[in-house]
Design a protein around this motif. Sequence first.
Motif, PDB file in Angstrom:
ATOM      1  N   LEU A  78       0.832  -1.206   0.000  1.00  0.00           N
ATOM      2  CA  LEU A  78       0.000   0.000   0.000  1.00  0.00           C
ATOM      3  C   LEU A  78       0.867   1.258   0.000  1.00  0.00           C
ATOM      4  CD1 LEU A  78      -2.800   1.303   0.135  1.00  0.00           C
ATOM      5  CD2 LEU A  78      -2.658   1.171   2.635  1.00  0.00           C
TER       6      LEU A  78
ATOM      7  N   HIS B  45       2.274   1.653  -3.599  1.00  0.00           N
ATOM      8  CA  HIS B  45       1.359   1.895  -4.712  1.00  0.00           C
ATOM      9  C   HIS B  45       0.355   3.013  -4.449  1.00  0.00           C
ATOM     10  CE1 HIS B  45       2.864  -1.547  -6.974  1.00  0.00           C
ATOM     11  NE2 HIS B  45       2.855  -2.217  -5.841  1.00  0.00           N
ATOM     12  N   GLY B  46       0.113   3.346  -3.188  1.00  0.00           N
ATOM     13  CA  GLY B  46      -0.673   4.523  -2.863  1.00  0.00           C
ATOM     14  C   GLY B  46      -2.174   4.376  -2.861  1.00  0.00           C
ATOM     15  N   SER B  47      -2.712   3.237  -3.272  1.00  0.00           N
ATOM     16  CA  SER B  47      -4.159   3.044  -3.258  1.00  0.00           C
ATOM     17  C   SER B  47      -4.491   1.592  -2.964  1.00  0.00           C
ATOM     18  CB  SER B  47      -4.790   3.452  -4.594  1.00  0.00           C
ATOM     19  OG  SER B  47      -4.496   2.506  -5.611  1.00  0.00           O
TER      20      SER B  47
ATOM     21  N   SER C 134      -6.732  -0.284  -4.454  1.00  0.00           N
ATOM     22  CA  SER C 134      -6.901  -1.064  -5.688  1.00  0.00           C
ATOM     23  C   SER C 134      -5.553  -1.420  -6.309  1.00  0.00           C
ATOM     24  CB  SER C 134      -7.776  -0.297  -6.683  1.00  0.00           C
ATOM     25  OG  SER C 134      -7.207   0.970  -6.976  1.00  0.00           O
TER      26      SER C 134
ATOM     27  N   HIS D 205      -9.444  -5.484  -2.752  1.00  0.00           N
ATOM     28  CA  HIS D 205      -9.113  -4.288  -1.978  1.00  0.00           C
ATOM     29  C   HIS D 205      -9.623  -4.376  -0.548  1.00  0.00           C
ATOM     30  CE1 HIS D 205     -13.194  -3.149  -3.264  1.00  0.00           C
ATOM     31  NE2 HIS D 205     -13.194  -2.389  -2.198  1.00  0.00           N
TER      32      HIS D 205
ATOM     33  N   ARG E 258      -6.182   8.510   4.497  1.00  0.00           N
ATOM     34  CA  ARG E 258      -6.798   8.511   3.171  1.00  0.00           C
ATOM     35  C   ARG E 258      -7.025   9.946   2.720  1.00  0.00           C
ATOM     36  NH1 ARG E 258     -11.193   4.213   1.104  1.00  0.00           N
ATOM     37  NH2 ARG E 258     -10.992   4.675  -1.133  1.00  0.00           N
TER      38      ARG E 258
ATOM     39  N   ASP F  12      -6.502  11.770  -3.441  1.00  0.00           N
ATOM     40  CA  ASP F  12      -5.687  11.156  -4.489  1.00  0.00           C
ATOM     41  C   ASP F  12      -5.010   9.872  -4.036  1.00  0.00           C
ATOM     42  OD1 ASP F  12      -4.037  12.387  -2.690  1.00  0.00           O
ATOM     43  OD2 ASP F  12      -2.734  13.325  -4.179  1.00  0.00           O
ATOM     44  N   GLY F  13      -5.433   9.305  -2.911  1.00  0.00           N
ATOM     45  CA  GLY F  13      -4.882   8.032  -2.449  1.00  0.00           C
ATOM     46  C   GLY F  13      -4.460   8.071  -0.996  1.00  0.00           C
ATOM     47  N   PHE F  14      -3.719   7.050  -0.576  1.00  0.00           N
ATOM     48  CA  PHE F  14      -3.265   6.939   0.810  1.00  0.00           C
ATOM     49  C   PHE F  14      -1.857   7.496   0.954  1.00  0.00           C
ATOM     50  CE2 PHE F  14      -6.699   3.960   0.752  1.00  0.00           C
ATOM     51  CZ  PHE F  14      -7.194   3.923   2.055  1.00  0.00           C
TER      52      PHE F  14
ATOM     53  N   GLU G  96       6.194   8.250  -1.620  1.00  0.00           N
ATOM     54  CA  GLU G  96       5.562   7.906  -2.890  1.00  0.00           C
ATOM     55  C   GLU G  96       6.604   7.496  -3.923  1.00  0.00           C
ATOM     56  OE1 GLU G  96       1.585  10.692  -2.634  1.00  0.00           O
ATOM     57  OE2 GLU G  96       3.409  11.550  -3.471  1.00  0.00           O
TER      58      GLU G  96
END
Length: 295
Positions: free
Chosen positions: A20, A23-25, A27, A37, A58, A61-63, A143
Amino acid sequence: MADHFRTDVDWEDIRIFIALARHGSLSAAARALSVNHATVARRISSLERALGDKLVERRPDGFVLTASGARALALANDMDTAAASLSRGGESDGPSGLVRINATPSLMQGFLVTRMAMLVGRYQALDIELATNMRTISLERREADIALRLGRPDDGDILAKRLLSLGYGLYASAGWSRRINAGKIPVFVGFDEANAHLPEAVWLDRHFPRAHMTFRTNTQFAQAAAARADAGIALLPHFIGRADDALVPCHLGQEPPSRDLWMLTRRQESRGAPIQIVKGYIEDIFLAERSLFEE
Protein backbone atom coordinates in the motif's frame (compact mmCIF):
# COMPACT_ATOMS: atom_id res chain seq x y z
CA MET A 1 4.60 3.99 18.60
CA ALA A 2 6.78 1.30 20.13
CA ASP A 3 10.38 1.09 18.93
CA HIS A 4 9.97 -2.51 17.76
CA PHE A 5 7.20 -4.57 16.23
CA ARG A 6 5.11 -6.46 18.77
CA THR A 7 5.12 -10.23 18.77
CA ASP A 8 1.51 -10.45 17.59
CA VAL A 9 2.18 -8.66 14.29
CA ASP A 10 1.29 -10.80 11.27
CA TRP A 11 3.91 -10.88 8.50
CA GLU A 12 1.14 -10.86 5.88
CA ASP A 13 -0.12 -7.57 7.34
CA ILE A 14 3.37 -6.12 6.95
CA ARG A 15 3.67 -7.34 3.37
CA ILE A 16 0.37 -5.70 2.45
CA PHE A 17 1.33 -2.49 4.29
CA ILE A 18 4.52 -2.27 2.19
CA ALA A 19 2.47 -2.72 -0.98
CA LEU A 20 0.00 0.00 0.00
CA ALA A 21 2.85 2.39 0.81
CA ARG A 22 4.47 1.68 -2.54
CA HIS A 23 1.36 1.90 -4.71
CA GLY A 24 -0.67 4.52 -2.86
CA SER A 25 -4.16 3.04 -3.26
CA LEU A 26 -6.13 0.00 -2.13
CA SER A 27 -6.90 -1.06 -5.69
CA ALA A 28 -3.30 -0.74 -6.92
CA ALA A 29 -1.93 -2.65 -3.93
CA ALA A 30 -4.62 -5.30 -4.38
CA ARG A 31 -3.72 -5.76 -8.05
CA ALA A 32 -0.02 -6.04 -7.22
CA LEU A 33 -0.69 -8.75 -4.63
CA SER A 34 -3.56 -10.51 -6.50
CA VAL A 35 -6.02 -9.96 -3.65
CA ASN A 36 -9.14 -7.82 -3.37
CA HIS A 37 -9.11 -4.29 -1.98
CA ALA A 38 -11.19 -5.32 1.03
CA THR A 39 -8.37 -7.69 2.06
CA VAL A 40 -5.86 -4.85 1.84
CA ALA A 41 -8.05 -2.58 4.00
CA ARG A 42 -8.60 -5.36 6.55
CA ARG A 43 -4.89 -6.17 6.79
CA ILE A 44 -3.94 -2.51 7.27
CA SER A 45 -6.49 -2.17 10.07
CA SER A 46 -5.10 -5.33 11.65
CA LEU A 47 -1.55 -3.96 11.58
CA GLU A 48 -2.64 -0.61 13.02
CA ARG A 49 -4.39 -2.41 15.89
CA ALA A 50 -1.32 -4.55 16.55
CA LEU A 51 0.97 -1.51 16.62
CA GLY A 52 -1.50 0.73 18.42
CA ASP A 53 -1.01 3.61 15.98
CA LYS A 54 -2.39 5.12 12.79
CA LEU A 55 -0.14 4.27 9.85
CA VAL A 56 -1.93 5.71 6.81
CA GLU A 57 -4.31 8.54 6.01
CA ARG A 58 -6.80 8.51 3.17
CA ARG A 59 -6.77 11.55 0.87
CA PRO A 60 -8.63 12.32 -2.34
CA ASP A 61 -5.69 11.16 -4.49
CA GLY A 62 -4.88 8.03 -2.45
CA PHE A 63 -3.27 6.94 0.81
CA VAL A 64 -0.25 8.61 2.41
CA LEU A 65 1.84 7.55 5.38
CA THR A 66 1.58 9.23 8.75
CA ALA A 67 4.80 9.96 10.65
CA SER A 68 4.31 6.67 12.51
CA GLY A 69 3.66 4.94 9.19
CA ALA A 70 6.92 6.26 7.75
CA ARG A 71 8.87 4.89 10.74
CA ALA A 72 7.05 1.57 10.48
CA LEU A 73 7.75 1.33 6.76
CA ALA A 74 11.50 1.73 7.30
CA LEU A 75 11.44 -1.27 9.66
CA ALA A 76 9.08 -3.19 7.39
CA ASN A 77 11.38 -2.67 4.40
CA ASP A 78 14.31 -4.03 6.43
CA MET A 79 12.24 -7.10 7.24
CA ASP A 80 11.25 -7.50 3.59
CA THR A 81 14.89 -7.31 2.48
CA ALA A 82 15.91 -9.85 5.12
CA ALA A 83 13.11 -12.19 4.04
CA ALA A 84 14.23 -11.94 0.41
CA SER A 85 17.79 -12.75 1.45
CA LEU A 86 16.62 -15.81 3.41
CA SER A 87 14.67 -17.03 0.38
CA ARG A 88 17.93 -16.99 -1.57
CA GLY A 89 19.67 -19.02 1.12
CA GLY A 90 21.13 -15.99 2.84
CA GLU A 91 23.40 -15.25 -0.12
CA SER A 92 23.44 -12.04 -2.11
CA ASP A 93 25.40 -11.10 -5.21
CA GLY A 94 24.97 -7.38 -4.59
CA PRO A 95 22.49 -4.82 -3.30
CA SER A 96 18.91 -6.01 -3.13
CA GLY A 97 15.53 -4.39 -2.70
CA LEU A 98 13.04 -2.18 -4.50
CA VAL A 99 13.93 1.35 -5.65
CA ARG A 100 11.08 3.45 -7.04
CA ILE A 101 11.93 6.25 -9.47
CA ASN A 102 9.55 9.01 -10.49
CA ALA A 103 10.12 11.31 -13.48
CA THR A 104 8.26 13.18 -16.18
CA PRO A 105 6.66 11.05 -18.90
CA SER A 106 9.09 12.33 -21.53
CA LEU A 107 12.20 11.54 -19.47
CA MET A 108 10.83 8.16 -18.47
CA GLN A 109 9.81 7.01 -21.94
CA GLY A 110 12.49 8.75 -23.95
CA PHE A 111 15.56 8.09 -21.86
CA LEU A 112 15.28 6.20 -18.58
CA VAL A 113 13.40 2.99 -19.41
CA THR A 114 16.00 1.31 -21.61
CA ARG A 115 18.95 2.52 -19.55
CA MET A 116 17.52 1.54 -16.15
CA ALA A 117 16.67 -1.89 -17.54
CA MET A 118 20.39 -2.43 -18.14
CA LEU A 119 21.09 -1.77 -14.45
CA VAL A 120 18.78 -4.62 -13.45
CA GLY A 121 20.81 -6.93 -15.68
CA ARG A 122 23.89 -5.93 -13.71
CA TYR A 123 22.33 -6.41 -10.23
CA GLN A 124 19.97 -9.37 -10.27
CA ALA A 125 18.70 -8.78 -6.72
CA LEU A 126 17.81 -5.15 -7.39
CA ASP A 127 14.22 -4.30 -8.32
CA ILE A 128 13.49 -1.07 -10.20
CA GLU A 129 10.05 0.48 -10.44
CA LEU A 130 9.63 3.38 -12.88
CA ALA A 131 6.55 5.57 -12.70
CA THR A 132 5.36 8.86 -14.10
CA ASN A 133 2.93 11.17 -12.41
CA MET A 134 1.67 14.48 -13.76
CA ARG A 135 1.21 15.80 -10.21
CA THR A 136 4.18 16.50 -7.96
CA ILE A 137 4.92 13.38 -5.94
CA SER A 138 6.19 13.49 -2.37
CA LEU A 139 9.36 11.77 -1.30
CA GLU A 140 8.57 12.53 2.33
CA ARG A 141 5.30 10.58 2.04
CA ARG A 142 7.36 7.78 0.44
CA GLU A 143 5.56 7.91 -2.89
CA ALA A 144 8.99 7.35 -4.49
CA ASP A 145 12.60 6.79 -3.45
CA ILE A 146 14.22 8.91 -6.16
CA ALA A 147 12.55 11.72 -8.08
CA LEU A 148 13.81 13.59 -11.13
CA ARG A 149 12.34 17.09 -11.33
CA LEU A 150 12.66 20.17 -13.51
CA GLY A 151 13.42 23.29 -11.49
CA ARG A 152 15.01 23.68 -8.08
CA PRO A 153 13.01 21.74 -5.47
CA ASP A 154 11.66 23.22 -2.25
CA ASP A 155 10.91 19.99 -0.37
CA GLY A 156 11.65 19.55 3.33
CA ASP A 157 14.29 17.07 4.48
CA ILE A 158 15.37 16.18 0.94
CA LEU A 159 18.79 15.90 -0.70
CA ALA A 160 18.91 17.54 -4.13
CA LYS A 161 21.60 17.17 -6.79
CA ARG A 162 21.57 19.09 -10.06
CA LEU A 163 22.18 16.70 -12.94
CA LEU A 164 22.29 18.96 -15.99
CA SER A 165 20.63 21.74 -17.94
CA LEU A 166 17.76 20.43 -20.07
CA GLY A 167 17.72 22.30 -23.36
CA TYR A 168 14.73 22.84 -25.67
CA GLY A 169 14.32 23.64 -29.33
CA LEU A 170 11.71 23.98 -32.06
CA TYR A 171 11.54 20.86 -34.23
CA ALA A 172 9.63 20.04 -37.40
CA SER A 173 9.58 17.68 -40.35
CA ALA A 174 11.92 18.41 -43.23
CA GLY A 175 8.89 19.50 -45.23
CA TRP A 176 7.89 22.12 -42.69
CA SER A 177 11.48 23.29 -42.40
CA ARG A 178 11.54 23.96 -46.15
CA ARG A 179 8.23 25.85 -45.93
CA ILE A 180 9.58 28.07 -43.15
CA ASN A 181 12.70 28.81 -45.18
CA ALA A 182 10.41 29.76 -48.08
CA GLY A 183 8.61 32.29 -45.86
CA LYS A 184 5.48 30.36 -44.90
CA ILE A 185 3.82 31.39 -41.62
CA PRO A 186 4.51 28.67 -39.01
CA VAL A 187 1.83 26.63 -37.29
CA PHE A 188 2.46 24.72 -34.09
CA VAL A 189 1.89 21.50 -32.20
CA GLY A 190 1.48 21.99 -28.46
CA PHE A 191 -0.05 21.03 -25.14
CA ASP A 192 -3.76 20.59 -24.56
CA GLU A 193 -5.79 22.95 -22.37
CA ALA A 194 -5.24 20.89 -19.21
CA ASN A 195 -1.48 21.40 -19.55
CA ALA A 196 -1.49 25.01 -20.74
CA HIS A 197 0.17 26.06 -17.47
CA LEU A 198 3.40 24.16 -18.20
CA PRO A 199 6.44 26.39 -18.87
CA GLU A 200 6.84 25.10 -22.42
CA ALA A 201 3.22 25.94 -23.26
CA VAL A 202 3.49 29.36 -21.61
CA TRP A 203 6.68 30.19 -23.54
CA LEU A 204 5.14 29.19 -26.86
CA ASP A 205 2.02 31.27 -26.20
CA ARG A 206 4.07 34.30 -25.12
CA HIS A 207 6.43 34.33 -28.11
CA PHE A 208 3.93 33.25 -30.78
CA PRO A 209 0.63 34.58 -29.40
CA ARG A 210 -1.20 34.75 -32.74
CA ALA A 211 0.14 31.49 -34.18
CA HIS A 212 -2.29 28.75 -35.16
CA MET A 213 -2.11 25.63 -32.97
CA THR A 214 -3.03 22.80 -35.32
CA PHE A 215 -2.60 19.89 -32.90
CA ARG A 216 -2.74 19.66 -29.12
CA THR A 217 -1.92 16.76 -26.84
CA ASN A 218 -0.72 16.09 -23.29
CA THR A 219 2.72 14.56 -23.91
CA GLN A 220 5.84 15.66 -25.73
CA PHE A 221 6.18 12.26 -27.34
CA ALA A 222 2.76 12.68 -28.94
CA GLN A 223 3.76 16.18 -30.03
CA ALA A 224 6.92 14.78 -31.63
CA ALA A 225 4.85 12.19 -33.48
CA ALA A 226 2.49 14.90 -34.74
CA ALA A 227 5.41 17.05 -35.90
CA ARG A 228 6.92 14.01 -37.63
CA ALA A 229 3.61 13.57 -39.46
CA ASP A 230 3.87 17.15 -40.79
CA ALA A 231 1.21 18.64 -38.46
CA GLY A 232 3.36 21.61 -37.46
CA ILE A 233 6.30 22.77 -35.37
CA ALA A 234 6.79 21.39 -31.85
CA LEU A 235 8.70 22.77 -28.88
CA LEU A 236 10.58 19.72 -27.61
CA PRO A 237 13.42 18.84 -25.24
CA HIS A 238 16.56 18.26 -27.26
CA PHE A 239 16.80 14.66 -26.11
CA ILE A 240 13.53 13.93 -27.93
CA GLY A 241 14.12 16.11 -30.99
CA ARG A 242 17.73 15.06 -31.54
CA ALA A 243 16.93 11.36 -31.17
CA ASP A 244 14.26 11.48 -33.92
CA ASP A 245 15.78 11.21 -37.40
CA ALA A 246 12.52 12.47 -38.96
CA LEU A 247 12.75 15.83 -37.15
CA VAL A 248 15.06 18.76 -37.82
CA PRO A 249 15.71 21.96 -35.83
CA CYS A 250 13.53 24.84 -36.91
CA HIS A 251 14.95 28.29 -36.16
CA LEU A 252 12.34 31.04 -35.83
CA GLY A 253 14.44 33.74 -34.16
CA GLN A 254 13.41 32.76 -30.61
CA GLU A 255 15.47 30.37 -28.48
CA PRO A 256 13.53 28.69 -25.67
CA PRO A 257 15.20 28.72 -22.24
CA SER A 258 16.68 25.62 -20.66
CA ARG A 259 15.52 24.11 -17.37
CA ASP A 260 17.62 22.49 -14.65
CA LEU A 261 17.09 18.80 -13.97
CA TRP A 262 17.43 17.75 -10.31
CA MET A 263 17.65 14.36 -8.63
CA LEU A 264 15.99 14.14 -5.21
CA THR A 265 16.25 11.55 -2.43
CA ARG A 266 15.18 11.39 1.19
CA ARG A 267 18.03 12.52 3.44
CA GLN A 268 17.59 9.77 6.02
CA GLU A 269 17.75 6.99 3.41
CA SER A 270 20.25 8.39 0.94
CA ARG A 271 23.05 6.10 2.14
CA GLY A 272 21.13 2.84 1.69
CA ALA A 273 23.00 0.52 -0.68
CA PRO A 274 20.23 0.04 -3.29
CA ILE A 275 19.47 3.77 -3.50
CA GLN A 276 23.17 4.64 -3.63
CA ILE A 277 23.70 2.23 -6.51
CA VAL A 278 20.76 3.65 -8.46
CA LYS A 279 21.68 7.28 -7.72
CA GLY A 280 25.23 6.74 -8.92
CA TYR A 281 24.05 5.01 -12.06
CA ILE A 282 21.60 7.81 -12.87
CA GLU A 283 24.36 10.40 -12.44
CA ASP A 284 26.65 8.39 -14.72
CA ILE A 285 24.16 7.95 -17.58
CA PHE A 286 23.21 11.63 -17.63
CA LEU A 287 26.88 12.64 -17.53
CA ALA A 288 27.77 10.22 -20.34
CA GLU A 289 24.97 11.53 -22.58
CA ARG A 290 25.02 15.19 -21.57
CA SER A 291 25.33 16.30 -25.21
CA LEU A 292 21.90 14.83 -25.93
CA PHE A 293 20.30 17.24 -23.46
CA GLU A 294 22.23 20.48 -23.37
CA GLU A 295 22.66 23.30 -25.86
